[in-house]
Design an enzyme around this catalytic site. Structure first.
Site, mmCIF file in Angstrom:
data_model
loop_
_atom_site.group_PDB
_atom_site.id
_atom_site.type_symbol
_atom_site.label_atom_id
_atom_site.label_comp_id
_atom_site.label_asym_id
_atom_site.label_seq_id
_atom_site.Cartn_x
_atom_site.Cartn_y
_atom_site.Cartn_z
ATOM 1 C CE1 TYR A 218 -3.317 -2.895 1.551
ATOM 2 C CE2 TYR A 218 -1.534 -3.190 3.130
ATOM 3 C CZ TYR A 218 -2.709 -3.631 2.555
ATOM 4 O OH TYR A 218 -3.283 -4.796 2.991
ATOM 5 C CB CYS A 326 -5.896 5.970 8.672
ATOM 6 S SG CYS A 326 -6.649 4.777 7.554
ATOM 7 C CD GLU A 360 -2.663 8.181 9.817
ATOM 8 O OE1 GLU A 360 -2.087 7.599 8.902
ATOM 9 O OE2 GLU A 360 -3.782 8.723 9.674
#
EC number: 2.1.1.-
Length: 369
Positions: A218, A326, A360
């Site tokens: 990612y 997140c 986060e």
């Protein structure tokens, strides 16, 4: 965008609440002391989107109250960067008396940077024509003459008009070194520039003593890959979104980094390739021999849904796992699996989204002895 009560007097209080919440949430995993990275108290968001309201001759930005759904006028937005706030009134004033620019305009999106560049997307409920292009060019010139470094995009149904380019160039400072990032309109970028710099510095610090290669899932536009490349022999990174892969390639070249390879594939596909379940032609086409990599460390920054079980199992095969999340809820679910084989040795909170409940988090996990 929804209501946001930006109150610098409350900043430390809301941060303390998050620290307590995150610490309590992860206590069962025997985590070390939480490292806390603060945000600027205002003007921290590099992006903002506003609806546009037409009232007679007047034209102004609006937002909606999340609870009542009532609209309210917005002339300044303290959460957004100073650059966005400086541009907001000048932009709307310049369009107010221009029929071509204001007609059926319903939304304005801003993408700003710490480097001083800003991109404005104007969204319309009508098709755009040559007259619009001429007026938009004049608007751009007028605002740049006032000291902005601005580009404009026009959007309508199945239509996108780019006057010059549809991206900004951001510069992030990591321990005194400047990294260049192409950030494309409508693709994912970290919204809080100053906190993004702190996240990169934390990740670089966590991997200081690394050996071998890094695998990253990612990877987006190469945000972490570029800064982490200094700590590894090679970096192999995967990303599924095509615009992000293209930006990552641009960023590798712009930063003159020669040990990062990006492949366009999903984390799930990569897991299959690693386990030898499937052969992927694009690995061959890119000259990637997975067996030649010596990855002791894996870096993951998954979407809000976290990693699926198979990806978690694959990730457990690595000595060290760095995980940026997140969504602490899905991080917790993934840690239920990862903590069977690994201990959490670093634990961080990055206040990307002040005055909201969003958090986060970052963890470094090392294999149990």
């Amino acid at each position: 965008m929804a209501t946001l009560d930006v109150n610098p007097q409350r900043y430390q209080e809301q941060l303390a609440e998050k620290v307590e919440r995150l610490t309590d949430m992860f206590a069962p995993y025997n985590v070390p002391e939480l490292e806390v990275f603060e945000s600027p108290e205002q003007h921290y968001r590099m992006r903002a989107e506003f609806r546009v309201w037409h009232e007679g001759e007047d034209l102004y930005y609006i937002m909606f109250n999340q609870e009542t759904r009532e609209k309210y006028r917005v002339d300044q937005f303290p959460a957004a960067s100073r650059l966005i706030n400086d541009l907001m009134p000048l932009l709307v004033e310049a369009m107010k008396d221009n029929e071509s620019l204001r007609r059926k305009l319903f939304q304005v999106d801003f993408l700003s940077t710490l480097s001083g560049e800003i991109l404005v997307s104007l969204l319309y409920h009508r098709q755009l024509d040559e007259e619009w292009i001429e007026n938009a060019k004049a608007l751009k010139q007028r605002l740049n003459d006032e000291g902005f470094n601005l580009n404009i995009i026009g959007r309508a149904r199945k239509m996108k008009i780019i006057l010059d380019r549809d991206y900004v160039i951001e510069k992030l400072d990591v321990n005194g070194q400047s990294y260049i990032y192409q950030q494309v309109e409508n693709s994912f970028t970290q919204p809080n520039g100053k906190v993004a710099e702190k996240m990169l510095e934390w990740a670089v610090d966590c991997t200081q003593e690394s050996t071998g290669d890094l695998l990253e899932l990612y990877c987006g536009n190469g945000n972490f890959s570029l800064a982490l490349a200094q700590n590894f022999d090679r970096v192999l990174a995967t990303e599924l979104a095509k615009p992000s892969v293209e930006s990552a390639q641009y960023n590798i070249a712009a930063n003159k980094i020669d040990n990062v390879q990006i492949i366009r594939m999903s984390a799930e596909e990569f897991t299959e390739a690693m386990e030898g379940k499937r052969e992927f032609r694009r690995l061959k086409d890119n000259g990637v021999d997975l067996k030649s990599y010596n990855c002791n460390t894996i870096f993951v920054d998954p979407p809000r849904a976290g990693m699926d079980v198979d990806t978690c199992k694959m990730v457990q095969g690595y000595e060290r796992i760095m995980y940026i999340s997140c969504n602490p809820e899905t991080l917790k679910e993934n840690l239920d699996i990862l903590s069977e084989t690994h201990n959490v040795t670093r634990f961080a909170l990055f206040d990307q989204f002040p005055y909201t409940h969003h958090m986060e988090a970052g963890v470094l996990l090392e294999r149990k002895a």
